[in-house]
Motif scaffolding. Structure first.
Motif, PDB file in Angstrom:
ATOM      1  N   GLU A  30      -2.692  -8.435  -1.444  1.00 48.69           N
ATOM      2  CA  GLU A  30      -2.160  -7.245  -1.276  1.00 48.69           C
ATOM      3  C   GLU A  30      -1.251  -6.672  -2.930  1.00 48.69           C
ATOM      4  N   GLY A  31      -2.213  -5.906  -3.734  1.00 52.22           N
ATOM      5  CA  GLY A  31      -2.246  -5.583  -4.273  1.00 52.22           C
ATOM      6  C   GLY A  31      -2.186  -6.190  -5.642  1.00 52.22           C
ATOM      7  N   GLU A  32      -1.775  -6.257  -6.741  1.00 55.05           N
ATOM      8  CA  GLU A  32      -2.186  -6.997  -7.858  1.00 55.05           C
ATOM      9  C   GLU A  32      -2.569  -7.987  -8.147  1.00 55.05           C
ATOM     10  N   PRO A  33      -3.922  -9.121  -8.488  1.00 54.33           N
ATOM     11  CA  PRO A  33      -3.278 -10.840  -8.614  1.00 54.33           C
ATOM     12  C   PRO A  33      -2.719 -11.215  -9.552  1.00 54.33           C
ATOM     13  N   VAL A  34      -1.036 -11.093  -9.091  1.00 55.37           N
ATOM     14  CA  VAL A  34      -0.075 -11.890  -9.709  1.00 55.37           C
ATOM     15  C   VAL A  34       0.720 -12.497  -8.733  1.00 55.37           C
ATOM     16  N   CYS A  35       1.321 -13.781  -9.584  1.00 51.57           N
ATOM     17  CA  CYS A  35       1.456 -15.023  -8.433  1.00 51.57           C
ATOM     18  C   CYS A  35       2.756 -14.888  -8.575  1.00 51.57           C
ATOM     19  N   PRO A  36       2.745 -15.558  -6.833  1.00 50.06           N
ATOM     20  CA  PRO A  36       4.081 -15.131  -6.244  1.00 50.06           C
ATOM     21  C   PRO A  36       5.536 -16.164  -6.799  1.00 50.06           C
ATOM     22  N   ASP A  37       4.816 -17.035  -6.869  1.00 51.36           N
ATOM     23  CA  ASP A  37       6.228 -17.783  -8.084  1.00 51.36           C
ATOM     24  C   ASP A  37       5.923 -18.122  -9.651  1.00 51.36           C
ATOM     25  N   CYS A  38       5.733 -17.681 -10.005  1.00 50.19           N
ATOM     26  CA  CYS A  38       5.890 -17.255 -11.569  1.00 50.19           C
ATOM     27  C   CYS A  38       4.781 -15.953 -12.207  1.00 50.19           C
TER      28      CYS A  38
END
Length: 67
Positions: free
Chosen positions: A43-51
């Motif tokens: 959902e949304g931009e492909p950004v790592c939820p951890d870092c």
């Protein structure tokens, strides 16, 4: 059922059904954290939820997993 019978049953049973086609074309990966998110689950931009780093897209071929 003995060992031989168990082996025969395992080798002759039908292949498991593959998962239904949900439209997935691959997955997004974070190379630093080894986090994988399927494109249909994002959902949304492909950004790592951890870092917080941008994740790269890896396309699956056919209906195979992108792992």
């Amino acid at each position: 059922m003995g060992l031989i019978d168990s082996m025969k049953a395992a080798l002759t049973s039908p292949a498991p059904q593959s998962r239904p086609d949900d439209g997935s074309k691959g997955a997004y990966w974070c190379d630093d954290c080894d986090v994988r998110i399927r494109d249909v689950d994002l959902e949304g931009e492909p950004v790592c939820p951890d870092c917080g780093a941008e994740m790269r897209f890896e396309r699956a071929t056919g209906r195979d997993c992108a792992c």
